[in-house]
Enzyme design. Sequence first.
Site, short mmCIF file in Angstrom:
data_model
loop_
_atom_site.label_atom_id
_atom_site.label_comp_id
_atom_site.label_asym_id
_atom_site.label_seq_id
_atom_site.Cartn_x
_atom_site.Cartn_y
_atom_site.Cartn_z
N ARG A 47 4.74 -23.58 13.78
CA ARG A 47 5.81 -23.38 14.76
C ARG A 47 5.76 -24.37 15.92
O ARG A 47 6.75 -24.56 16.62
CB ARG A 47 5.83 -21.93 15.24
CG ARG A 47 6.44 -21.02 14.20
CD ARG A 47 6.13 -19.58 14.46
NE ARG A 47 4.94 -19.14 13.75
CZ ARG A 47 4.23 -18.08 14.10
NH1 ARG A 47 4.55 -17.38 15.14
NH2 ARG A 47 3.17 -17.75 13.38
N GLU A 102 -12.92 -14.66 13.17
CA GLU A 102 -13.59 -13.37 13.18
C GLU A 102 -14.17 -13.08 11.78
O GLU A 102 -15.29 -12.64 11.63
CB GLU A 102 -12.58 -12.29 13.59
CG GLU A 102 -13.24 -11.05 14.14
CD GLU A 102 -12.21 -10.10 14.72
OE1 GLU A 102 -11.04 -10.50 14.88
OE2 GLU A 102 -12.59 -8.94 14.97
C1 PRP Z 1 0.14 -18.52 15.24
C2 PRP Z 1 0.83 -19.20 16.40
C3 PRP Z 1 -0.25 -20.08 16.96
C4 PRP Z 1 -1.50 -19.24 16.74
C5 PRP Z 1 -1.88 -18.54 18.00
O1 PRP Z 1 0.17 -19.37 14.14
O2 PRP Z 1 1.97 -19.95 15.99
O3 PRP Z 1 -0.35 -21.32 16.27
O4 PRP Z 1 -1.19 -18.30 15.70
O5 PRP Z 1 -3.02 -17.72 17.83
P1 PRP Z 1 -4.42 -18.04 18.50
O6 PRP Z 1 -4.20 -18.41 19.93
O7 PRP Z 1 -5.16 -16.71 18.37
O8 PRP Z 1 -5.08 -19.12 17.71
P2 PRP Z 1 -0.25 -18.94 12.65
O9 PRP Z 1 -1.73 -19.08 12.50
O10 PRP Z 1 0.33 -17.60 12.38
O11 PRP Z 1 0.38 -20.09 11.75
P3 PRP Z 1 1.90 -20.46 11.36
O12 PRP Z 1 2.58 -20.97 12.62
O13 PRP Z 1 1.75 -21.55 10.36
O14 PRP Z 1 2.56 -19.23 10.83
N1 HPA Z 2 3.75 -14.13 17.53
C1 HPA Z 2 3.57 -15.25 16.83
N2 HPA Z 2 2.37 -15.69 16.45
C2 HPA Z 2 1.31 -14.98 16.77
C3 HPA Z 2 1.42 -13.81 17.50
C4 HPA Z 2 2.71 -13.36 17.91
O1 HPA Z 2 2.88 -12.34 18.58
N3 HPA Z 2 0.16 -13.34 17.69
C5 HPA Z 2 -0.68 -14.21 17.08
N4 HPA Z 2 0.01 -15.20 16.53
#
Ligand code: PRP
Ligand code: HPA
Length: 176
Positions: free
Chosen positions: A65, A102
């Site tokens: 994202r 974790e």
């Molecule tokens: C989510 C979000 C951040 C990260 C935040 O991505 O878009 O990149 O998690 O979490 P953190 O601060 O605990 O590391 P995700 O790992 O779901 O990947 P995606 O965007 O590819 O779905």
């Molecule tokens: N939204 C999107 N990404 C995330 C979230 C959320 O609330 N928490 C951890 N990753």
Amino acid sequence: NSEELKLLKDHIESFPDFPSPGILFRDIFSVFRNQSASQALHSLLKSYALSLKGQIDVVFAIESRGFLFGPYIGQVLGIPFVPIRKKGKLPGVVERLEYGLEYGTDCIEVQEDGGKVGQKALIVDDLIATGGSLTASCQLLKTLGVEVVECFVIMELADLNGRQKVPSKVVSLLQF
Ligand code: PRP
Ligand code: HPA
């Protein structure tokens, strides 16, 4: 600006118990369903980017994202955008970082010619939760020799205090 922030916040949908029980998921994609919220976001991103003019040489963003915003910020500043991706997705020579979660480990990569030694970098993502992704990205970029001067996210889950972990300044548009 505060009106734009309100409009933006009002259009972020929250989903209880996604992707697992107890998590309140903030969905950035819901913003793009609404024309005025989308415009507000782009206007906020533009102002933010212009406030960095001259201070940054390259913008990195975190899969997936972060890719919605990194290229735009790079374009406003007239500097390159470079992706940070999960293992095995990027062609060419890459630097890799394996880091502990974790349960288990995760692995991220960046192309080794994505930044030059001494360059000043911004890292962009949609959201900071625990701060694990931004912390790992800062570590990964160290191996390129670039200096991460700032991390930028649209949303910050403030209760989790993720910014404390990140070894660099963290700026967020919205706090939840
Ligand atoms: C989510 C979000 C951040 C990260 C935040 O991505 O878009 O990149 O998690 O979490 P953190 O601060 O605990 O590391 P995700 O790992 O779901 O990947 P995606 O965007 O590819 O779905
Ligand atoms: N939204 C999107 N990404 C995330 C979230 C959320 O609330 N928490 C951890 N990753």
